[in-house]
Design a protein around this motif. Structure first.
Motif, PDB file in Angstrom:
ATOM      1  N   ARG A 361      37.320 -45.025   0.343  1.00 22.85           N
ATOM      2  CA  ARG A 361      38.010 -45.507  -0.856  1.00 22.85           C
ATOM      3  C   ARG A 361      37.435 -44.919  -2.139  1.00 22.85           C
ATOM      4  NH1 ARG A 361      38.616 -52.014   0.484  1.00 22.85           N
ATOM      5  NH2 ARG A 361      39.650 -51.773   2.513  1.00 22.85           N
ATOM      6  N   GLY A 362      36.186 -44.453  -2.080  1.00 21.05           N
ATOM      7  CA  GLY A 362      35.601 -43.769  -3.223  1.00 21.05           C
ATOM      8  C   GLY A 362      34.713 -44.599  -4.109  1.00 21.05           C
ATOM      9  N   HIS A 363      34.764 -45.923  -4.025  1.00 14.48           N
ATOM     10  CA  HIS A 363      33.921 -46.767  -4.874  1.00 14.48           C
ATOM     11  C   HIS A 363      32.528 -46.948  -4.291  1.00 14.48           C
ATOM     12  CE1 HIS A 363      37.011 -47.921  -7.756  1.00 14.48           C
ATOM     13  NE2 HIS A 363      37.841 -48.052  -6.741  1.00 14.48           N
ATOM     14  N   LEU A 364      32.338 -46.571  -3.035  1.00 12.98           N
ATOM     15  CA  LEU A 364      31.073 -46.776  -2.349  1.00 12.98           C
ATOM     16  C   LEU A 364      30.639 -45.493  -1.668  1.00 12.98           C
ATOM     17  CD1 LEU A 364      28.986 -49.008  -1.264  1.00 12.98           C
ATOM     18  CD2 LEU A 364      30.366 -48.948   0.815  1.00 12.98           C
ATOM     19  N   ARG A 365      29.343 -45.202  -1.736  1.00 14.43           N
ATOM     20  CA  ARG A 365      28.722 -44.137  -0.963  1.00 14.43           C
ATOM     21  C   ARG A 365      27.525 -44.738  -0.240  1.00 14.43           C
ATOM     22  NH1 ARG A 365      30.351 -38.923  -2.613  1.00 14.43           N
ATOM     23  NH2 ARG A 365      28.380 -37.921  -2.078  1.00 14.43           N
ATOM     24  N   LEU A 366      27.184 -44.173   0.901  1.00 16.42           N
ATOM     25  CA  LEU A 366      26.082 -44.705   1.697  1.00 16.42           C
ATOM     26  C   LEU A 366      25.184 -43.578   2.160  1.00 16.42           C
ATOM     27  CD1 LEU A 366      24.707 -47.020   3.411  1.00 16.42           C
ATOM     28  CD2 LEU A 366      26.245 -46.342   5.260  1.00 16.42           C
ATOM     29  N   VAL A 367      23.882 -43.752   1.973  1.00 21.14           N
ATOM     30  CA  VAL A 367      22.879 -42.871   2.558  1.00 21.14           C
ATOM     31  C   VAL A 367      22.006 -43.760   3.435  1.00 21.14           C
ATOM     32  CG1 VAL A 367      21.053 -41.183   2.175  1.00 21.14           C
ATOM     33  CG2 VAL A 367      22.897 -41.428   0.491  1.00 21.14           C
ATOM     34  N   GLY A 368      22.109 -43.588   4.742  1.00 17.12           N
ATOM     35  CA  GLY A 368      21.374 -44.431   5.672  1.00 17.12           C
ATOM     36  C   GLY A 368      20.385 -43.624   6.488  1.00 17.12           C
ATOM     37  N   ALA A 369      19.264 -44.235   6.858  1.00 20.35           N
ATOM     38  CA  ALA A 369      18.239 -43.587   7.678  1.00 20.35           C
ATOM     39  C   ALA A 369      18.315 -44.121   9.096  1.00 20.35           C
ATOM     40  CB  ALA A 369      16.856 -43.842   7.094  1.00 20.35           C
ATOM     41  N   VAL A 370      18.372 -43.221  10.061  1.00 17.09           N
ATOM     42  CA  VAL A 370      18.428 -43.593  11.483  1.00 17.09           C
ATOM     43  C   VAL A 370      17.472 -42.685  12.248  1.00 17.09           C
ATOM     44  CG1 VAL A 370      20.823 -44.383  11.338  1.00 17.09           C
ATOM     45  CG2 VAL A 370      20.354 -42.012  11.980  1.00 17.09           C
ATOM     46  N   SER A 371      16.979 -43.183  13.383  1.00 17.34           N
ATOM     47  CA  SER A 371      16.083 -42.355  14.193  1.00 17.34           C
ATOM     48  C   SER A 371      16.849 -41.303  14.976  1.00 17.34           C
ATOM     49  CB  SER A 371      15.270 -43.240  15.140  1.00 17.34           C
ATOM     50  OG  SER A 371      16.145 -43.999  15.979  1.00 17.34           O
ATOM     51  N   ASP A 372      18.068 -41.645  15.383  1.00 20.16           N
ATOM     52  CA  ASP A 372      18.903 -40.719  16.156  1.00 20.16           C
ATOM     53  C   ASP A 372      20.352 -40.967  15.761  1.00 20.16           C
ATOM     54  OD1 ASP A 372      19.633 -38.900  18.423  1.00 20.16           O
ATOM     55  OD2 ASP A 372      20.541 -40.758  19.182  1.00 20.16           O
ATOM     56  N   ALA A 373      21.095 -39.908  15.523  1.00 20.01           N
ATOM     57  CA  ALA A 373      22.476 -40.049  15.055  1.00 20.01           C
ATOM     58  C   ALA A 373      23.489 -39.556  16.066  1.00 20.01           C
ATOM     59  CB  ALA A 373      22.663 -39.302  13.741  1.00 20.01           C
ATOM     60  N   SER A 374      23.077 -39.353  17.322  1.00 23.49           N
ATOM     61  CA  SER A 374      24.021 -38.846  18.318  1.00 23.49           C
ATOM     62  C   SER A 374      25.180 -39.809  18.536  1.00 23.49           C
ATOM     63  CB  SER A 374      23.300 -38.585  19.640  1.00 23.49           C
ATOM     64  OG  SER A 374      22.683 -39.775  20.114  1.00 23.49           O
ATOM     65  N   TRP A 375      24.926 -41.107  18.363  1.00 23.60           N
ATOM     66  CA  TRP A 375      25.961 -42.111  18.553  1.00 23.60           C
ATOM     67  C   TRP A 375      27.016 -42.081  17.440  1.00 23.60           C
ATOM     68  CZ3 TRP A 375      26.210 -45.565  14.492  1.00 23.60           C
ATOM     69  CH2 TRP A 375      25.092 -45.614  13.659  1.00 23.60           C
ATOM     70  N   ALA A 376      26.696 -41.415  16.307  1.00 25.93           N
ATOM     71  CA  ALA A 376      27.609 -41.379  15.161  1.00 25.93           C
ATOM     72  C   ALA A 376      28.430 -40.107  15.103  1.00 25.93           C
ATOM     73  CB  ALA A 376      26.812 -41.522  13.866  1.00 25.93           C
ATOM     74  N   ALA A 377      28.230 -39.210  16.060  1.00 27.85           N
ATOM     75  CA  ALA A 377      28.837 -37.877  15.960  1.00 27.85           C
ATOM     76  C   ALA A 377      30.357 -37.914  15.953  1.00 27.85           C
ATOM     77  CB  ALA A 377      28.336 -36.993  17.102  1.00 27.85           C
ATOM     78  N   GLU A 378      30.957 -38.899  16.593  1.00 30.43           N
ATOM     79  CA  GLU A 378      32.414 -38.924  16.706  1.00 30.43           C
ATOM     80  C   GLU A 378      33.097 -39.680  15.574  1.00 30.43           C
ATOM     81  OE1 GLU A 378      33.451 -40.393  20.537  1.00 30.43           O
ATOM     82  OE2 GLU A 378      32.489 -38.757  21.635  1.00 30.43           O
ATOM     83  N   THR A 379      32.332 -40.252  14.670  1.00 31.13           N
ATOM     84  CA  THR A 379      32.928 -40.992  13.563  1.00 31.13           C
ATOM     85  C   THR A 379      33.313 -40.020  12.446  1.00 31.13           C
ATOM     86  OG1 THR A 379      31.564 -42.930  14.058  1.00 31.13           O
ATOM     87  CG2 THR A 379      32.576 -42.829  11.877  1.00 31.13           C
ATOM     88  N   GLU A 380      34.594 -40.019  12.099  1.00 35.56           N
ATOM     89  CA  GLU A 380      35.089 -39.089  11.088  1.00 35.56           C
ATOM     90  C   GLU A 380      34.519 -39.413   9.713  1.00 35.56           C
ATOM     91  OE1 GLU A 380      39.378 -37.418   9.360  1.00 35.56           O
ATOM     92  OE2 GLU A 380      39.312 -38.954  10.936  1.00 35.56           O
ATOM     93  N   GLY A 381      34.168 -38.371   8.979  1.00 32.26           N
ATOM     94  CA  GLY A 381      33.685 -38.548   7.608  1.00 32.26           C
ATOM     95  C   GLY A 381      32.192 -38.743   7.472  1.00 32.26           C
ATOM     96  N   VAL A 382      31.437 -38.595   8.561  1.00 25.82           N
ATOM     97  CA  VAL A 382      29.988 -38.806   8.507  1.00 25.82           C
ATOM     98  C   VAL A 382      29.274 -37.465   8.362  1.00 25.82           C
ATOM     99  CG1 VAL A 382      27.961 -39.691   9.720  1.00 25.82           C
ATOM    100  CG2 VAL A 382      30.144 -40.888   9.911  1.00 25.82           C
ATOM    101  N   THR A 383      28.377 -37.349   7.404  1.00 30.19           N
ATOM    102  CA  THR A 383      27.493 -36.200   7.253  1.00 30.19           C
ATOM    103  C   THR A 383      26.139 -36.575   7.857  1.00 30.19           C
ATOM    104  OG1 THR A 383      28.568 -35.449   5.220  1.00 30.19           O
ATOM    105  CG2 THR A 383      26.327 -34.663   5.622  1.00 30.19           C
ATOM    106  N   VAL A 384      25.678 -35.818   8.833  1.00 29.17           N
ATOM    107  CA  VAL A 384      24.384 -36.059   9.468  1.00 29.17           C
ATOM    108  C   VAL A 384      23.413 -34.974   9.034  1.00 29.17           C
ATOM    109  CG1 VAL A 384      23.116 -36.289  11.644  1.00 29.17           C
ATOM    110  CG2 VAL A 384      25.458 -37.186  11.462  1.00 29.17           C
ATOM    111  N   VAL A 385      22.301 -35.387   8.456  1.00 26.74           N
ATOM    112  CA  VAL A 385      21.241 -34.457   8.036  1.00 26.74           C
ATOM    113  C   VAL A 385      20.051 -34.691   8.948  1.00 26.74           C
ATOM    114  CG1 VAL A 385      19.750 -33.713   6.157  1.00 26.74           C
ATOM    115  CG2 VAL A 385      22.055 -34.514   5.653  1.00 26.74           C
TER     116      VAL A 385
END
Length: 389
Positions: A361-385
């Motif tokens: 929607r554009g009003h919110l941005r999120l920067v989250g820290a995770v130990s492993d992001a393999s579970w998030a790979a299929e979610t559209e719109g996610v940038t993994v660093v």
């Protein structure tokens, strides 16, 4: 304070830039900060910093939070309570015993990409020793410490007028970019360009909410207070007391999110008045049974708190929004350390899906820290660093 180079973090993104006219931070640079050396972290609307313990995820979030505080006008000591802890461990002092760190960011918006880079001396005394604001390769503003005995920096900013550059002193305990709107007249095209770049950077940085829910603090009743959620979410019940009556639609969305991520039926999420002006959070199971927060697991409480953060705004969270900027042009950035800590696979999936919908929607941005992001790979719109140890 020059450090050896390190490999750049790897980023994977399925994100498309949303709402390009709204000021936003698109890159965080940690040139020499704690464990980071010459690191450039790309930031999308929804970014996960992934890496093992010791890879610098928490340090990156702290750097962003500190820049946000400086952008809001905070003094250096408020933004960095322990500046010596930010200095790279192997950094050598110069002949005057000085050590420090360097951080920066890039904002994007109506003024185009704008780079901000800041050098901070942490020892023997904390002070800003240099700052640069750049756009399209043009240095719009620069500060430098000319005389260590003076508690000021010499600043110079672009004008494109009869005098191509204006020089003036600025304090060494504040971010010069945040002070420019009070110092630049805006009479020439060059000055207006400087103002546009500074204002975009400040608006993009402000309204950051650092969040790491502590379940132990959410279990017991709390005094009714301001109704503004703290970073540890310990006053969750007080905020529920307020938000449930303020917006029925938003509360219904919150209850639906809790139902999707918590065990057992959930008909409602309530805050009930207790003794001595306190309130406590409960789950209404819909059959006459109410489960107090004290009986919920750590993962359920963290999930509940993060869902509430994602569904509220600056008016409910303990942040400092840019009051002079219309709400439609502001973006709240949530900095969530341990975003997946204690969550089971279903809770992670539901929470990330909720975050993706809200960030779109554009009003919110999120920067989250995770130990492993393999579970998030299929979610559209996610940038993994991916950060290395």
């Amino acid at each position: 304070m020059t450090q050896p180079s390190a490999p750049a973090p790897l980023a994977q993104s399925g994100a498309v830039p949303a709402h390009p006219g709204r000021p936003r931070i698109t890159e965080l640079r940690l040139s020499a900060f704690t464990t980071h050396r010459r690191a450039a972290l790309p930031l999308g609307p929804l970014t996960l910093l992934a890496g093992p313990s010791g890879s610098g995820k928490t340090g990156a979030l702290r750097a962003y939070e500190a820049l946000a505080r400086l952008g809001g006008g905070a003094a250096l000591g408020e933004a960095f309570p322990d500046p010596a802890a930010c200095v790279p461990e192997r950094a050598r002092p110069d002949r005057l015993g000085r050590r420090g760190f360097r951080i920066g960011c890039t904002s994007d918006g109506p003024a185009g990409p704008v780079r901000l880079d800041v050098a901070v001396q942490a020892e023997p005394e904390p002070r800003v020793v240099g700052e640069r604001l750049t756009s399209d390769g043009l240095v719009l503003m620069r500060t430098a410490l000319r005389d260590p005995a003076q508690r000021v920096l010499q600043a110079a900013w672009h004008t494109s007028g009869p005098a191509p550059v204006i020089h003036a002193p600025l304090p060494d305990d504040r971010l010069g970019t945040a002070l420019l709107p009070l110092r630049v007249a805006g009479r020439t095209p060059g000055q207006r360009r400087v103002l546009a770049a500074a204002e975009q950077t400040v608006v993009a940085l402000r309204s950051a909410f650092a969040c790491d829910p502590e379940p132990a603090r959410m279990r017991e009743p709390v005094p009714a207070g301001s109704g503004r959620l703290l970073g540890d979410c310990g006053n969750l019940a007080d905020v529920l007391w307020r938000t449930r009556s303020e917006c029925g639609r938003r509360h219904a969305q919150f209850v639906a999110a809790v139902r999707a991520g918590c065990a057992g039926p959930v008909a409602d999420v309530l805050a009930l008045a207790g003794a001595a002006g306190t309130v406590g959070a409960v789950l209404d199971r819909g059959d006459g049974v109410r489960t107090r927060a004290a009986r919920l697991g750590d993962g359920e409480l963290r999930y509940l708190a993060l869902a509430l953060v994602l569904l509220t705004g600056p008016g409910v969270l303990e942040v400092d929004p840019a009051g002079e900027v219309p709400a439609a042009l502001q973006t709240l950035t949530v900095l969530a350390d341990g975003f997946d800590r204690g969550l089971d696979p279903r809770q992670r999936r539901e929470l990330l899906g909720l975050a993706a919908r809200m960030c779109e929607r554009g009003h919110l941005r999120l920067v989250g820290a995770v130990s492993d992001a393999s579970w998030a790979a299929e979610t559209e719109g996610v940038t993994v660093v991916h950060l290395g140890p």
